[in-house]
Design an enzyme around this catalytic site. Structure first.
Site, PDB file in Angstrom:
ATOM      1  N   ASN A  61      -6.758   0.866  -2.816  1.00 24.62           N
ATOM      2  CA  ASN A  61      -7.464   1.521  -1.892  1.00 24.62           C
ATOM      3  C   ASN A  61      -6.597   2.956  -1.443  1.00 24.62           C
ATOM      4  OD1 ASN A  61      -5.248   0.255  -0.470  1.00 24.62           O
ATOM      5  ND2 ASN A  61      -6.742  -0.235   1.225  1.00 24.62           N
ATOM      6  N   ASP A  91       2.405  -7.060   2.282  1.00 25.51           N
ATOM      7  CA  ASP A  91       1.250  -6.081   2.876  1.00 25.51           C
ATOM      8  C   ASP A  91       1.594  -4.989   3.460  1.00 25.51           C
ATOM      9  OD1 ASP A  91      -1.411  -5.581   3.426  1.00 25.51           O
ATOM     10  OD2 ASP A  91      -1.843  -7.032   4.793  1.00 25.51           O
ATOM     11  N   HIS A 118      -8.873 -10.190  -0.734  1.00 21.29           N
ATOM     12  CA  HIS A 118      -8.561 -10.021   0.608  1.00 21.29           C
ATOM     13  C   HIS A 118      -9.848 -10.757   1.150  1.00 21.29           C
ATOM     14  CE1 HIS A 118      -8.566  -7.314   4.322  1.00 21.29           C
ATOM     15  NE2 HIS A 118      -9.642  -7.778   4.185  1.00 21.29           N
ATOM     16  N   HIS A 141       1.060   3.680   8.691  1.00 21.42           N
ATOM     17  CA  HIS A 141       0.234   4.287   9.259  1.00 21.42           C
ATOM     18  C   HIS A 141       0.987   5.229  10.008  1.00 21.42           C
ATOM     19  CE1 HIS A 141      -3.513   2.166   8.221  1.00 21.42           C
ATOM     20  NE2 HIS A 141      -2.894   1.010   8.412  1.00 21.42           N
ATOM     21  N   HIS A 156      -2.370 -12.217   1.528  1.00 20.97           N
ATOM     22  CA  HIS A 156      -2.337 -12.504   2.892  1.00 20.97           C
ATOM     23  C   HIS A 156      -3.074 -13.651   3.598  1.00 20.97           C
ATOM     24  CE1 HIS A 156      -5.709  -9.995   3.257  1.00 20.97           C
ATOM     25  NE2 HIS A 156      -5.175  -8.881   2.942  1.00 20.97           N
ATOM     26  N   HIS A 158       0.899  -1.026   0.152  1.00 26.01           N
ATOM     27  CA  HIS A 158      -0.110  -0.023  -0.006  1.00 26.01           C
ATOM     28  C   HIS A 158       0.891   1.322   0.004  1.00 26.01           C
ATOM     29  CE1 HIS A 158      -3.722  -2.329   0.845  1.00 26.01           C
ATOM     30  NE2 HIS A 158      -2.836  -3.193   1.612  1.00 26.01           N
ATOM     31  N   LEU A 159       0.980   1.926  -1.038  1.00 26.74           N
ATOM     32  CA  LEU A 159       2.065   3.166  -1.152  1.00 26.74           C
ATOM     33  C   LEU A 159       0.924   4.615  -0.759  1.00 26.74           C
ATOM     34  CD1 LEU A 159       3.591   2.456  -4.462  1.00 26.74           C
ATOM     35  CD2 LEU A 159       4.328   1.979  -2.340  1.00 26.74           C
TER      36      LEU A 159
END
Ligand code: ZN
Length: 436
Positions: free
Chosen positions: A96, A310, A181, A314, A234, A64-65
């Site tokens: 996302n 994954d 997912h 954050h 995952h 997730h970039l």
């Protein structure tokens, strides 16, 4: 410009190689691999110190970039800087973002940012459904044309069986895999940890393994029905592994990945060394020891196709809240190689060749992208590994914009020496005696 890597141990399962060879890079390509190659006058000779391993560039098929929309957590530039420091020459990034990558405009924006950063290759993954809302299919033809290599609603499951059926049929027309997912949201409810003894003692709401495996069973059935290709993201529960085994035995086009945290940690990490540590909160949750051991067994016996991180950055402030309220996810790009070495290769569970299969060859095949081998004529995407390097995970030195890892301070054996993308050195570890 030519560069000749002399006397390197080359591990390249696609070509059946594991031994000492020379490798000649010419421009952005691998020109030759062989014994006792000679250099002409315009070639720089690099003697690779013994103990280092040259392999095809590692590919992380699940990151997730965060850009566009959540640049305070990560950007394409900081994420790809973390990727190359972690030995990855390419990453596939989930849709996302905000806005969701469900149209060519967002895909092109990501690719433009990747070109500006000019570090790892970035392969965008488009959304299965518009806005990831689980209602209408996104325009996969448009996404494919713009540069997406797969589709997923990751962060959420593909919401219904009918939508999954249509997604498998439609994505297949464009030679894209559907990455799911897997999570039944009614069973997950507002759970925050694995449904077991540890969650009970801590008073945390549980998520059973079946929340995952029921969805894996659905996807396997629909892959068989449609002939489409599904990839399970995952995977964490032993029941899911059984479902994948069942599907593979029946010839369904199903593949799956496991993260380093799910083969390294179990749910006891929620109570020690620090109870309610939000850096141990991720989705799917850390499961019990039987599940962790099952993921290792799947990596060993070939049921598991890929290791993916994954990587879910954050911001510090977002994780500095009560366990219940913290977002799910941890970073992973800069710890993956060391965890794979320390926990799997040096533990005697898998060979280096199997490691390269799981982290390079199979991800390239599943995503149908370049890479995964050191074949003559291929793009010179190369990772140089340092299997015996002693690494202490230093959160402060990480290149990711976020620091939410449960592995800070860990000592691990094995790391990355250098990363080469398209013949260009994009990362060189100053702890390793190597001149590129
Ligand atoms: Zn996910």
């Amino acid at each position: 410009m030519k560069r000749l890597l002399k006397g390197a141990r080359i591990v390249d399962p696609a070509n059946g190689r594991d031994g000492t060879f020379d490798l000649l890079i010419s421009g952005d390509r691998i020109a030759r691999v062989g014994l006792a190659l000679t250099a002409d006058s315009d070639t720089t000779v690099i003697h690779v110190p013994s103990g280092l391993v040259v392999c095809p560039g590692l590919i992380d098929m699940h990151v997730h970039l965060r850009e566009p929309g959540q640049e305070h957590k990560e950007t394409v530039a900081t994420g790809t800087a973390a990727a190359v420091a972690g030995g990855f020459t390419a990453v596939a990034c989930m849709p996302n973002t905000n806005p969701v990558n469900d149209n060519a405009g967002v895909t092109e924006y990501m690719l433009k940012k990747a070109a500006e950063a000019n570090l790892a290759r970035v392969y965008p993954i488009g959304a299965v459904s518009r806005g990831q809302k689980g209602e209408q299919l996104a325009d996969m033809a448009e996404l494919r044309r713009a540069g997406c290599v797969a589709v997923s609603d990751d962060g959420h499951p593909v919401a219904t069986a009918l939508l999954m059926r249509r997604a498998l049929e439609y994505a297949g027309m464009f030679h894209m895999v559907v990455i799911d997912h897997c999570e039944d949201q009614t069973l997950k409810g507002d759970g925050v940890a694995h449904d077991g003894f540890v969650a009970s003692t801590l008073g945390l709401r549980g998520i059973p393994g079946e929340a995952e495996s029921i969805m894996v069973q659905r996807d396997v059935a629909l892959a068989e029905l449609t002939g489409g290709a599904v990839h399970i993201a995952h995977m964490s529960a032993r029941q899911s592994l059984d479902a994948v085994r069942y599907g593979k035995a029946r010839g369904a086009r199903v593949t799956c990945e496991v993260t380093p945290h799910h083969f390294t940690l179990n749910d006891e990490r929620l109570s020690s060394p620090r109870p309610y540590d939000t850096n141990a909160k991720m989705n799917p949750p850390l499961r019990d020891e039987l599940d962790r051991a099952a993921m290792c067994a799947g990596l060993v016996d070939g049921t598991v196709d890929a290791i993916a991180t994954d990587h879910a950055p954050h911001h510090y402030d977002e994780k500095q809240v009560e366990f219940d309220r913290a977002p799910f996810g941890i970073t992973g790009l800069e710890t993956a190689v060391s965890l794979v070495f320390d926990r799997l290769v040096h533990a005697g569970a898998i060979t280096l060749s199997r490691m390269v299969e799981l982290m390079s060859l199979n991800p390239a095949r599943i995503l149908n992208v370049t890479g995964g081998s050191l074949s003559e004529g291929a793009l010179a995407d190369i990772t140089i590994l340092a299997p015996d390097l002693l690494v202490t995970v230093s959160v402060d030195r990480m290149r990711s914009r976020s620091k939410n890892t449960p592995f800070g301070g860990w000592s691990l054996r094995g790391g990355v020496a250098a990363t080469i993308v398209g013949g260009r050195s994009v990362y060189l570890n100053d702890a390793v005696n190597l001149q590129l």
